[in-house]
Design an enzyme around this catalytic site. Structure first.
Site, PDB file in Angstrom:
ATOM      1  N   TYR A 231      12.598  37.521  32.144  1.00 59.73           N
ATOM      2  CA  TYR A 231      13.412  36.484  31.501  1.00 59.73           C
ATOM      3  C   TYR A 231      13.028  35.078  31.912  1.00 59.73           C
ATOM      4  O   TYR A 231      12.790  34.218  31.054  1.00 59.73           O
ATOM      5  CB  TYR A 231      14.914  36.708  31.739  1.00 59.73           C
ATOM      6  CG  TYR A 231      15.771  35.840  30.847  1.00 59.73           C
ATOM      7  CD1 TYR A 231      15.933  36.153  29.508  1.00 59.73           C
ATOM      8  CD2 TYR A 231      16.394  34.695  31.327  1.00 59.73           C
ATOM      9  CE1 TYR A 231      16.691  35.341  28.671  1.00 59.73           C
ATOM     10  CE2 TYR A 231      17.158  33.885  30.507  1.00 59.73           C
ATOM     11  CZ  TYR A 231      17.301  34.200  29.175  1.00 59.73           C
ATOM     12  OH  TYR A 231      18.040  33.395  28.356  1.00 59.73           O
TER      13      TYR A 231
ATOM     14  N   THR B 256      13.456  51.400  35.633  1.00 56.12           N
ATOM     15  CA  THR B 256      14.105  51.194  34.342  1.00 56.12           C
ATOM     16  C   THR B 256      14.604  52.512  33.774  1.00 56.12           C
ATOM     17  O   THR B 256      15.690  52.577  33.184  1.00 56.12           O
ATOM     18  CB  THR B 256      13.125  50.540  33.353  1.00 56.12           C
ATOM     19  OG1 THR B 256      12.530  49.402  33.966  1.00 56.12           O
ATOM     20  CG2 THR B 256      13.843  50.109  32.094  1.00 56.12           C
TER      21      THR B 256
ATOM     22  N   ARG C  15       8.890  44.448  28.554  1.00 57.55           N
ATOM     23  CA  ARG C  15      10.250  44.339  29.096  1.00 57.55           C
ATOM     24  C   ARG C  15      10.505  42.980  29.743  1.00 57.55           C
ATOM     25  O   ARG C  15      11.637  42.506  29.766  1.00 57.55           O
ATOM     26  CB  ARG C  15      10.481  45.426  30.147  1.00 57.55           C
ATOM     27  CG  ARG C  15      10.546  46.838  29.585  1.00 57.55           C
ATOM     28  CD  ARG C  15      11.893  47.445  29.845  1.00 57.55           C
ATOM     29  NE  ARG C  15      11.953  48.843  29.475  1.00 57.55           N
ATOM     30  CZ  ARG C  15      13.063  49.447  29.083  1.00 57.55           C
ATOM     31  NH1 ARG C  15      14.191  48.767  28.979  1.00 57.55           N
ATOM     32  NH2 ARG C  15      13.071  50.735  28.779  1.00 57.55           N
TER      33      ARG C  15
ATOM     34  N   ILE D  53       3.082  57.119  36.552  1.00 57.55           N
ATOM     35  CA  ILE D  53       4.523  57.160  36.802  1.00 57.55           C
ATOM     36  C   ILE D  53       5.135  57.475  35.450  1.00 57.55           C
ATOM     37  O   ILE D  53       5.159  56.637  34.550  1.00 57.55           O
ATOM     38  CB  ILE D  53       5.044  55.841  37.392  1.00 57.55           C
ATOM     39  CG1 ILE D  53       4.420  55.617  38.779  1.00 57.55           C
ATOM     40  CG2 ILE D  53       6.569  55.873  37.502  1.00 57.55           C
ATOM     41  CD1 ILE D  53       4.830  54.314  39.446  1.00 57.55           C
TER      42      ILE D  53
ATOM     43  N   LYS E 226       1.527  49.705  38.760  1.00 54.58           N
ATOM     44  CA  LYS E 226       1.959  50.529  37.641  1.00 54.58           C
ATOM     45  C   LYS E 226       1.662  49.718  36.393  1.00 54.58           C
ATOM     46  O   LYS E 226       2.352  48.742  36.100  1.00 54.58           O
ATOM     47  CB  LYS E 226       3.453  50.857  37.750  1.00 54.58           C
ATOM     48  CG  LYS E 226       3.975  51.686  36.571  1.00 54.58           C
ATOM     49  CD  LYS E 226       5.479  51.880  36.649  1.00 54.58           C
ATOM     50  CE  LYS E 226       5.983  52.670  35.450  1.00 54.58           C
ATOM     51  NZ  LYS E 226       7.470  52.807  35.444  1.00 54.58           N
TER      52      LYS E 226
ATOM     53  N   TYR F 200       4.641  46.280  39.236  1.00 56.47           N
ATOM     54  CA  TYR F 200       4.958  46.874  37.934  1.00 56.47           C
ATOM     55  C   TYR F 200       4.728  45.813  36.865  1.00 56.47           C
ATOM     56  O   TYR F 200       5.486  44.855  36.758  1.00 56.47           O
ATOM     57  CB  TYR F 200       6.407  47.355  37.940  1.00 56.47           C
ATOM     58  CG  TYR F 200       6.864  48.103  36.706  1.00 56.47           C
ATOM     59  CD1 TYR F 200       5.974  48.526  35.715  1.00 56.47           C
ATOM     60  CD2 TYR F 200       8.213  48.405  36.541  1.00 56.47           C
ATOM     61  CE1 TYR F 200       6.423  49.214  34.604  1.00 56.47           C
ATOM     62  CE2 TYR F 200       8.669  49.107  35.436  1.00 56.47           C
ATOM     63  CZ  TYR F 200       7.770  49.497  34.469  1.00 56.47           C
ATOM     64  OH  TYR F 200       8.216  50.184  33.361  1.00 56.47           O
TER      65      TYR F 200
END
Length: 299
Positions: free
Chosen positions: A109, A46, A139, A211, A162, A134
């Site tokens: 989404y 991202t 998000r 990260i 992550k 992740y």
């Protein structure tokens, strides 16, 4: 297996003022990271604005990252999608091009149920490349609870997570219930913070590193924080944490990566503007970011 312990940089993708990718600038950023002693890089995440990149741009960025870093530090390539078919293609591309691992985000989404989530990450695992899951509900709209992460972690090539849930209790549960038992069984599960502000708490609980976004500008500082924490020197680790904290807050004052790209530009490193739909920083945000950098002696 590749060692995914330490400080990894979620690389920005430098752009020109006209919105084209500055590939030579990208090469320079990777060289800067290696010179500063970073433990690994993560292109196409991202922070690298992967939602706005087309596949030919991604191919070129991966090619540069592998050429500059392979054999020196690990390269974890962002390969997520909310379409499992696309994710499979991206993970396979990362494997073919020589990446050490792929970072696969929770499908965003469409918010799959547990069955869909398991099958999605099983498909990633089946490619044969180490996969870093992740988990970032802010998000994607979907958190991976510890119970589901336990099932995902059973797939052969799931190498770690992550963790960006923002929930310190969940992070502790993942370490206690997944990482510690797997590590004891000789099958390492890497636990990496996805939030700079959680780097010290996570590593102090038994995590493996971060990260990082701010390591785009401060790789040596972030690496020092991780080193002290992993060595158990918490007095030094806390000192670095609190030194960096105002800049960490400023780097996320607006949507990442707009602030860190502006900071890189002010510091004389190639970054350029973020692509639309991310806009320019508000003047008030610029003032806060500039002060945090000045306090660190960067500008």
């Amino acid at each position: 297996m590749t060692d995914f312990r330490g400080a990894f940089t979620a690389l920005v993708t430098p752009m020109t003022e006209s919105g084209e990718i500055n590939y030579e600038g990208f090469r320079r950023l990777i060289q800067f990271q290696i010179t500063e002693g970073i433990d690994g890089i993560v292109p196409l995440g991202t922070t690298g604005e992967n939602p706005t990149l087309d596949e030919s741009e991604e191919d070129k960025l991966i090619e540069i990252a592998i050429k500059e870093a392979k054999g020196k530090i690990p390269v974890i390539v962002g390969a997520g999608s909310n379409d499992t078919r696309h994710m499979i293609k991206y993970v396979d591309r990362a494997k073919r091009m020589g990446a050490d691992a792929a970072l696969v985000v929770t499908p965003y989404y469409n918010k799959p149920n547990d069955d869909g989530m398991l099958r999605h990450f099983k498909a990633a695992s089946d490619i044969g490349l180490p996969i870093i899951v992740y988990n970032i509900a802010s998000r994607t709209g979907k958190n991976i609870p510890t119970s589901l992460m336990k099932e995902i972690a059973k797939f052969d090539n799931i190498a770690g997570v992550k963790e960006s849930s923002g929930d310190i209790n969940q992070m502790g549960d993942v370490i206690k219930e997944i990482a510690i038992p797997r590590n004891a069984a000789g099958k390492k599960f890497w636990m990496l913070s996805g939030d700079d502000s959680f780097t010290l708490p996570l590593t102090s609980m038994g995590g493996d590193g971060v990260i990082s976004v701010i390591s785009n500008l401060l790789p040596a500082k972030v690496k020092a924080l991780i080193k002290y924490a992993l060595e158990g020197d918490y007095e030094k680790a806390r000192a670095v944490h609190y030194e960096l904290l105002p800049f960490i807050k400023a780097a996320f004052i607006e949507t990442n990566p707009a602030p860190i790209k502006q900071a890189l530009c002010w510091a004389g490193l190639p970054a350029g503007p973020a692509r639309l739909p991310l806009g320019k920083l508000a003047p008030a945000s610029e003032a806060i970011l500039k002060k945090a950098m000045a306090d660190l002696g960067i500008i």
